[in-house]
Design an enzyme around this catalytic site. Sequence first.
Site, PDB file in Angstrom:
ATOM      1  N   ARG A  66       0.819  -1.215   0.000  1.00 26.27           N
ATOM      2  CA  ARG A  66       0.000   0.000   0.000  1.00 26.27           C
ATOM      3  C   ARG A  66       0.855   1.269   0.000  1.00 26.27           C
ATOM      4  NH1 ARG A  66      -3.979  -0.692   4.697  1.00 26.27           N
ATOM      5  NH2 ARG A  66      -1.938  -1.099   5.557  1.00 26.27           N
ATOM      6  N   LYS A 173       2.778 -19.474   6.962  1.00 31.31           N
ATOM      7  CA  LYS A 173       1.896 -19.791   8.067  1.00 31.31           C
ATOM      8  C   LYS A 173       1.379 -18.496   8.712  1.00 31.31           C
ATOM      9  CE  LYS A 173       3.837 -20.674  11.972  1.00 31.31           C
ATOM     10  NZ  LYS A 173       4.588 -19.837  12.916  1.00 31.31           N
ATOM     11  N   HIS A 203       9.318 -23.163   7.630  1.00 28.23           N
ATOM     12  CA  HIS A 203      10.743 -22.890   7.392  1.00 28.23           C
ATOM     13  C   HIS A 203      11.666 -23.855   8.140  1.00 28.23           C
ATOM     14  CE1 HIS A 203      10.559 -20.561  11.144  1.00 28.23           C
ATOM     15  NE2 HIS A 203      11.878 -20.590  11.169  1.00 28.23           N
ATOM     16  N   LYS A 207      15.780 -26.021   7.170  1.00 28.30           N
ATOM     17  CA  LYS A 207      17.017 -25.972   7.963  1.00 28.30           C
ATOM     18  C   LYS A 207      17.876 -27.209   7.651  1.00 28.30           C
ATOM     19  CE  LYS A 207      14.907 -23.399  11.792  1.00 28.30           C
ATOM     20  NZ  LYS A 207      15.584 -22.145  12.051  1.00 28.30           N
ATOM     21  N   GLU A 241      12.929 -20.212  22.913  1.00 29.12           N
ATOM     22  CA  GLU A 241      13.441 -18.911  22.472  1.00 29.12           C
ATOM     23  C   GLU A 241      13.685 -18.045  23.685  1.00 29.12           C
ATOM     24  OE1 GLU A 241      11.580 -17.360  18.600  1.00 29.12           O
ATOM     25  OE2 GLU A 241      10.015 -18.509  19.574  1.00 29.12           O
ATOM     26  N   ASP A 260       1.272 -21.528  17.020  1.00 30.66           N
ATOM     27  CA  ASP A 260       2.378 -20.856  16.326  1.00 30.66           C
ATOM     28  C   ASP A 260       3.512 -21.826  15.994  1.00 30.66           C
ATOM     29  OD1 ASP A 260       3.853 -18.613  15.355  1.00 30.66           O
ATOM     30  OD2 ASP A 260       4.967 -18.526  17.245  1.00 30.66           O
ATOM     31  N   HIS A 265       5.994 -26.498  13.075  1.00 30.29           N
ATOM     32  CA  HIS A 265       7.403 -26.894  13.169  1.00 30.29           C
ATOM     33  C   HIS A 265       7.601 -28.181  13.985  1.00 30.29           C
ATOM     34  CE1 HIS A 265       7.737 -22.999  11.558  1.00 30.29           C
ATOM     35  NE2 HIS A 265       7.872 -22.307  12.663  1.00 30.29           N
ATOM     36  N   LYS A 363       8.490 -18.874  24.617  1.00 30.71           N
ATOM     37  CA  LYS A 363       9.240 -17.622  24.479  1.00 30.71           C
ATOM     38  C   LYS A 363       9.757 -17.212  25.846  1.00 30.71           C
ATOM     39  CE  LYS A 363       7.031 -16.022  20.271  1.00 30.71           C
ATOM     40  NZ  LYS A 363       8.046 -16.464  19.313  1.00 30.71           N
TER      41      LYS A 363
HETATM   42  C1  BG6 Z   1       8.025 -18.796  13.530  1.00 28.69           C
HETATM   43  C2  BG6 Z   1       7.138 -18.405  14.674  1.00 28.69           C
HETATM   44  O1  BG6 Z   1       7.363 -19.679  12.665  1.00 28.69           O
HETATM   45  O2  BG6 Z   1       9.199 -19.415  14.032  1.00 28.69           O
HETATM   46  C3  BG6 Z   1       7.884 -17.485  15.623  1.00 28.69           C
HETATM   47  O3  BG6 Z   1       6.001 -17.731  14.172  1.00 28.69           O
HETATM   48  C4  BG6 Z   1       9.192 -18.103  16.051  1.00 28.69           C
HETATM   49  O4  BG6 Z   1       7.086 -17.159  16.749  1.00 28.69           O
HETATM   50  C5  BG6 Z   1       9.977 -18.573  14.840  1.00 28.69           C
HETATM   51  O5  BG6 Z   1       9.922 -17.102  16.742  1.00 28.69           O
HETATM   52  C6  BG6 Z   1      11.214 -19.329  15.244  1.00 28.69           C
HETATM   53  O6  BG6 Z   1      12.012 -19.561  14.112  1.00 28.69           O
HETATM   54  P1  BG6 Z   1      13.564 -19.835  14.261  1.00 28.69           P
HETATM   55  O7  BG6 Z   1      14.002 -20.234  12.884  1.00 28.69           O
HETATM   56  O8  BG6 Z   1      14.191 -18.555  14.735  1.00 28.69           O
HETATM   57  O9  BG6 Z   1      13.709 -20.922  15.265  1.00 28.69           O
END
Ligand code: BG6
Length: 512
Positions: A66, A173, A203, A207, A241, A260, A265, A363
């Site tokens: 936008r 996602k 993702h 890895k 994290e 999430d 994952h 987290k």
């Molecule tokens: C994402 C989540 O898919 O993966 C995030 O939405 C998370 O909340 C992230 O922080 C973690 O990815 P990575 O590659 O840093 O472990």
Amino acid sequence: MTSPQPVVNPLRDPRDKRLPRIAGPSSVVIFGVTGDLSRKKLMPAIYDLANRGLLPAGFSLIGFARRDWDDEDFMAVVHDAVKQYARTPFSEEVWRHLAEGIRFVQGTFDDDVAFDTLAQTLRDLDHVRGTGGNHAFYLSIPPGAFPTVLQQLKRSGLCEQQAGEWRRVVIEKPFGHDLESAQALNALVGDVFPSSSVFRIDHYLGKETVQNLLALRFANQLFEPIWNSHYVDHVQITQAEDIGVGGRAGYYDGIGAARDVIQNHLLQLMALTAMEEPVSFEPRELRREKAKVLSAVQVPDDILSGTARGQYSTGWQGGVKVQGYLEEDGIPPSSTTETYAAVKLLIDTRRWAGVPFYLRTGKRLGKRVTEIAVVFKRAPHLPFSHTDTEELGSNALVIRVQPDEGITIRFGSKVPGPSMEVRDVNMDFSYGQSFTEASPEAYERLILDVLLGEPSLFPQDEEVELSWKILDPIEKVWAKTKAQPEAYLSGTWGPASADAMMARDGRTWRRP
Ligand code: BG6
């Protein structure tokens, strides 16, 4: 038509025998270029691919948003993102070639004219830069905007490929928020793109360490014979994290840790850890084996005692005082969203009968670490006196997904000295020490695979739906209790209820 200059590859070692997988003529359109993901991951990954010589000469990157930007403004944004976040060193020459193919289209998602302009821009690029009618549409946008953008891609004809061309859609996602919404989304996407053109991003599958799980299991004779309920006591999959929710309150609140991270994952990591050997690494075969695992997963009968939820409160992290989740910007003070989730799952197959898989994510935990720990049963008999083995734990094989990528094997060893004292020691494989080349970022691999049309590392609709089938009953029970998740201090390892959940099974969480 001016022919674009080939992209030089200063990083390529001429002794490297591996065949480079270079994408053919193509472009990527990113929807949501002003977002964090785009700036921190997508743009840098595209630059890194260019720097490694893996993009075609006329590759083009089109931003759609936008903002009142022109091509130069967008170019400056990409330039800054690359300088700040790219993995590989900045090269003016590579940047110059890449920048020649950067365009910006201004508009909102419901703006027909903007999508017609996008279609025209892509036709021009096909002509000027030889992108060949091959376009990937990357939806890095909130899920609420998916229907509008997909409809626009359909209305404007952008999803239609002519003979010899391809059109692909890449979906970030969250892929739905429960089974029903995921099915609706799958139907919506399926109405616009054939399933072979849909690339759903998880993702973690990009890895290196995650792909190495397949090499570890299926390229070696050593591990597979003990990879089953005869030898394995349980498996712990951890994604921890140290950061908080940061600027992502709008996305995260109401979603929570389980949706999430566990739904995608961690269930993918579990599927790769538990699946049978595929007959080949053809995408269909790999997905078939993963889906078999997911469809055999059982949630605990008593969901509340087999799961735990937590929310971080104020605490200390790296010597710095950090605020609790409820004090974060944009989080309602009454939020019941969990920032920590742990679940115990069983897999009803001959291989895994009775072996719990414990999945946890959170987290603001003690540190950033993702690992898969396969914990083995104790030896059936120890011919030592009890005091000699007091410091002996269970054998474990730990796949260190990140950081410090590698594999650790923990086993008992004699302590030097006159007595037969046995204690745990670690044997380590580390990527950094065994290979000189740094691992590519997950997004480099995945974007390249999209351009190559290689779908192995992208979950298909069935896997996504099976994963929601596992999580839905858990979320329902949690929602019914309306309970506030248990607070845990930032910088610690989560709520006491998560430890209690393990203690009920006579086990403890690893402290990575
Ligand atoms: C994402 C989540 O898919 O993966 C995030 O939405 C998370 O909340 C992230 O922080 C973690 O990815 P990575 O590659 O840093 O472990």
